[in-house]
Design a protein around this motif. Structure first.
Motif, PDB file in Angstrom:
ATOM      1  N   GLU A 562       0.652  -1.162  -0.301  1.00  0.00           N
ATOM      2  CA  GLU A 562      -0.244   0.284  -0.249  1.00  0.00           C
ATOM      3  C   GLU A 562       0.741   1.564  -0.139  1.00  0.00           C
ATOM      4  OE1 GLU A 562      -2.519  -0.198   3.443  1.00  0.00           O
ATOM      5  OE2 GLU A 562      -4.096  -1.621   1.856  1.00  0.00           O
ATOM      6  N   ARG A 563       0.278   2.411  -0.173  1.00  0.00           N
ATOM      7  CA  ARG A 563       0.771   3.604  -0.832  1.00  0.00           C
ATOM      8  C   ARG A 563       1.016   4.254   0.281  1.00  0.00           C
ATOM      9  NH1 ARG A 563       3.762   4.125  -5.934  1.00  0.00           N
ATOM     10  NH2 ARG A 563       2.953   3.103  -7.492  1.00  0.00           N
ATOM     11  N   ALA A 564      -0.219   4.278   1.254  1.00  0.00           N
ATOM     12  CA  ALA A 564      -0.484   5.114   2.161  1.00  0.00           C
ATOM     13  C   ALA A 564      -0.576   5.034   3.151  1.00  0.00           C
ATOM     14  CB  ALA A 564      -2.302   5.525   2.073  1.00  0.00           C
ATOM     15  N   LYS A 566      -0.586   3.583   7.393  1.00  0.00           N
ATOM     16  CA  LYS A 566      -1.042   4.187   8.738  1.00  0.00           C
ATOM     17  C   LYS A 566      -0.223   4.014  10.275  1.00  0.00           C
ATOM     18  CE  LYS A 566      -4.893   0.758   6.015  1.00  0.00           C
ATOM     19  NZ  LYS A 566      -5.077  -0.223   6.391  1.00  0.00           N
ATOM     20  N   THR A 572       3.975   4.063  12.864  1.00  0.00           N
ATOM     21  CA  THR A 572       4.111   4.365  11.142  1.00  0.00           C
ATOM     22  C   THR A 572       4.116   3.532  10.374  1.00  0.00           C
ATOM     23  OG1 THR A 572       4.239   6.510  11.906  1.00  0.00           O
ATOM     24  CG2 THR A 572       4.440   6.370   9.480  1.00  0.00           C
ATOM     25  N   TYR A 574       3.793   0.398   6.466  1.00  0.00           N
ATOM     26  CA  TYR A 574       2.615   0.706   5.313  1.00  0.00           C
ATOM     27  C   TYR A 574       2.525  -0.823   5.296  1.00  0.00           C
ATOM     28  CZ  TYR A 574       4.850   4.899   4.121  1.00  0.00           C
ATOM     29  OH  TYR A 574       5.065   5.989   4.099  1.00  0.00           O
TER      30      TYR A 574
END
Length: 622
Positions: A562-564, A566, A572, A574
């Protein structure tokens, strides 16, 4: 029979055989001369005591080389079990204290007044190996004490060596004594604990410590009354320093001149004095234990108070402790672990300062060469991340309208097929409203027909509009009734929370009720930290081990990252999707550790990469 009255009393000291018991003393000497086994001597002694004192209960227990032996004599109508309830505790205390113990027994109903006398059974080395208990009629405490003294004196007549005697040299006697002591224990720790507790109980020291000599230093291993202690505690460090002082001196040392007849006033033993000051001025002393001419251990002792007298002379104490040095050395060799023997063998082979320096230099050069070779060669670069088993096609079935939950038809883990009922909502209010609408529709149709017959176009228009509105509402209610039973859309299984506890509750429109996961859509969700996401690419492979089955490795291959980002629990991350075999991955929601293989890196790169990645993470948190 009532509980014994009065306090337990201990009788210590060196008793003599009273003249009144002269015949019994002669009998005991005959028993000691005629029998070789200590257990057989005690058995005959119990019978003699029961006969001479007309005691209702006399018993002994003694620990032989490989088993415990005992014998009891009961006279009168009172069963042995009644007497044992009073005698057992006194017998155990006499053995532990290695001293005579007296307890009073009084029964007001029968007028019985007796003394329960516990007597230690000692071997020829003055060590308690068992105990004897005798219940004798006695009216006062003085007579009970006299009886205990007589019994203690009589039992000392039996403390002669077992078996045939022979003339032995001092070296042979010491070796036999050391072997006999060491053979009683199954570990060095048990033997050390028995030594310190025995000295404390026998001579009344406040505390006894034992330190084993290893590598030219003393290591405190046992302290009386303490099952565990921290060697770095200030009090223990002070004791170890004082025992090291004794090791350097090679002879007994004391903090006070009155404890040691060889005390040198011109030489003050500062570490012993400091140990004494930290215990409130209580006198302390320590005695080295020798195996031949080698010091193998140090025994430290502290008296109860600054005014406490020494319970035994230093010369006699050294004589009592003499066999323990050889016994500790023998036990250390018997129970020493293999790695300790290897270290000691290495120290013997490479003894001496110069040789140790040369060996140390060789080891350092070899380690440096090995490190350079490791740093120049390539090794697998593997990173570990958290992961969990998930499903790509998860569907949540929500409530189509507000109603009561009438029935729950599936539970988590149940297998479902397309069209399988999942739940049912209560439609009774809807059905009532539908009946009302149908009646209204019929009335509106009748009014419209009557208006058309009377050619009243206005009334006909109103009736027609009402008919359309009622029909539309009825159609909506029919759709809701049809949707009141939730059905699975794909083949799979039920996941998520159990709906059964909500049975009978009022459900709002849109509330999630049942979640299903489709077959063949298992995926592994990897949580990639932001500091290494640039290293993880699509196509990378690895293995997954769940927390439930850590020994089983399941291969996977990353399909998507995923590019975004969380934020999960302040981290933090991915999320990356990896293909994994559904049958091997286990149940949905299983969590574990995924090891991602990221190619080959040199040892030097691996050595510096981990701290650099940590620093980069700390900078990102600023």
């Amino acid at each position: 029979m009532s509980a014994p009255a009065g306090n337990t009393e201990r009788r210590t000291g060196e008793p003599t055989v009273p003249a009144a018991d002269g015949d019994l003393a002669v009998r005991f000497r005959r028993i000691a001369a005629e029998t070789r086994s200590h257990a057989e001597r005690c058995r005959r002694a119990v019978e003699a005591i029961a006969e001479a004192y007309r005691a209702p209960y006399v018993a002994f227990n003694v620990q032989a080389a490989d088993r415990a032996l005992g014998h009891e004599v009961v006279a009168g109508s009172i069963p042995a079990t009644t007497w044992k309830s009073f005698a057992d505790s006194v017998q155990v205390e006499a053995l532990a204290a290695n001293a005579a113990v007296i307890d009073r027994l009084e029964d007001r109903e029968s007028g019985l007044r007796a003394a329960v006398c516990g007597i230690p059974i000692r071997n020829w080395q003055d060590e308690a190996i068992g105990s004897l208990v005798a219940i004798v009629a006695c009216d006062d405490s003085k007579l009970a004490a006299l009886t205990a003294d007589r019994l203690l004196a009589l039992m000392t007549l039996l403390a002669v060596p077992e078996g045939p005697t022979k003339v032995e040299t001092p070296a042979e006697s010491a070796a036999l004594s050391a072997e006999g002591i060491a053979s009683r224990y199954d570990s060095l720790d048990r033997m050390s604990m028995a030594i310190v507790n025995g000295l404390k109980n026998k001579y009344g020291f406040a505390e006894v410590q034992l330190g084993i000599v290893r590598g030219g230093r003393v290591r405190v291993t046992t302290i009386s009354g303490r099952a565990k202690f921290h060697r770095g505690a200030p009090g223990v460090v002070r004791i170890q320093q004082a025992l090291d002082e004794t090791l350097d001196a090679g002879r007994p040392l004391a903090s006070n001149a009155d404890l040691d007849e060889g005390f040198e006033a011109r030489r003050r033993y500062a570490l012993h004095e400091r140990w004494s000051l930290e215990t409130g001025g209580c006198p302390v002393l320590s005695v080295p234990l020798l195996d031949g001419e080698r010091v193998v251990a140090i025994v430290g002792m502290r008296l109860e108070s600054p005014d406490s007298p020494m319970p035994i002379s230093l010369a006699e104490l050294r004589q009592k402790l003499a066999p323990l040095g050889g016994a500790l050395a023998l036990a250390d060799r018997l129970f020493r672990p293999w790695w300790r023997s290897a270290l000691d063998d290495f120290a013997r082979r490479f003894g001496g300062a110069e040789r140790r320096q040369r060996v140390g230099a060789i080891i350092a050069v070899a380690a440096a060469i090995a490190l350079l070779v490791w740093g120049a060669t390539e090794h697998p670069y593997v990173v570990a991340v958290e992961a969990r088993v998930d499903n790509r096609a998860r569907e949540v079935h929500a409530a189509p309208f507000a109603a009561l939950l009438a029935e729950v038809l599936v539970r988590p883990g149940d297998r479902v097929e397309p069209g399988t009922p999942l739940y049912r909502l209560d439609t009774r209010p809807l059905e009532l409203r539908r009946d009302q609408l149908r009646a209204g529709i019929e009335l509106a149709s009748i009014r419209r027909a009557a208006a058309l017959m009377s050619q009243d176009s206005g009334a006909a228009g109103e009736a027609h509009a009402e008919l359309l509105a009622l029909s539309a509402e009825a159609a909506t209610i029919d759709e809701r009734i049809d949707a009141s039973i939730g059905r699975a859309r794909r083949a799979g299984f039920v996941v998520g929370e159990d709906l059964l506890p909500r049975h009978g509750e009022e459900i709002a429109i849109g509330d999630p009720l049942v979640e299903t996961a489709a077959d063949g859509q298992t995926v592994l969700k990897l949580e990639i930290p932001e500091t290494m996401v640039h290293e993880v690419t699509v196509g990378a492979s690895g293995s997954f081990a769940s927390a439930a089955r850590p020994g089983e490795r399941i291969p996977f291959r990353i399909e998507r990252v995923e590019r975004a980002a969380k934020v999960v629990e302040g981290r933090t991350i991915y999320v990356a999707d990896a293909a994994v075999d559904a049958d091997s991955a286990g149940r949905l929601g299983n969590s574990g550790t995924a090891r991602i293989e990221l190619g080959q890196r040199t040892g030097a790169w691996l050595l510096w990469h981990a701290p650099l990645r940590y620093l980069r993470h700390q900078v990102n948190q600023l």
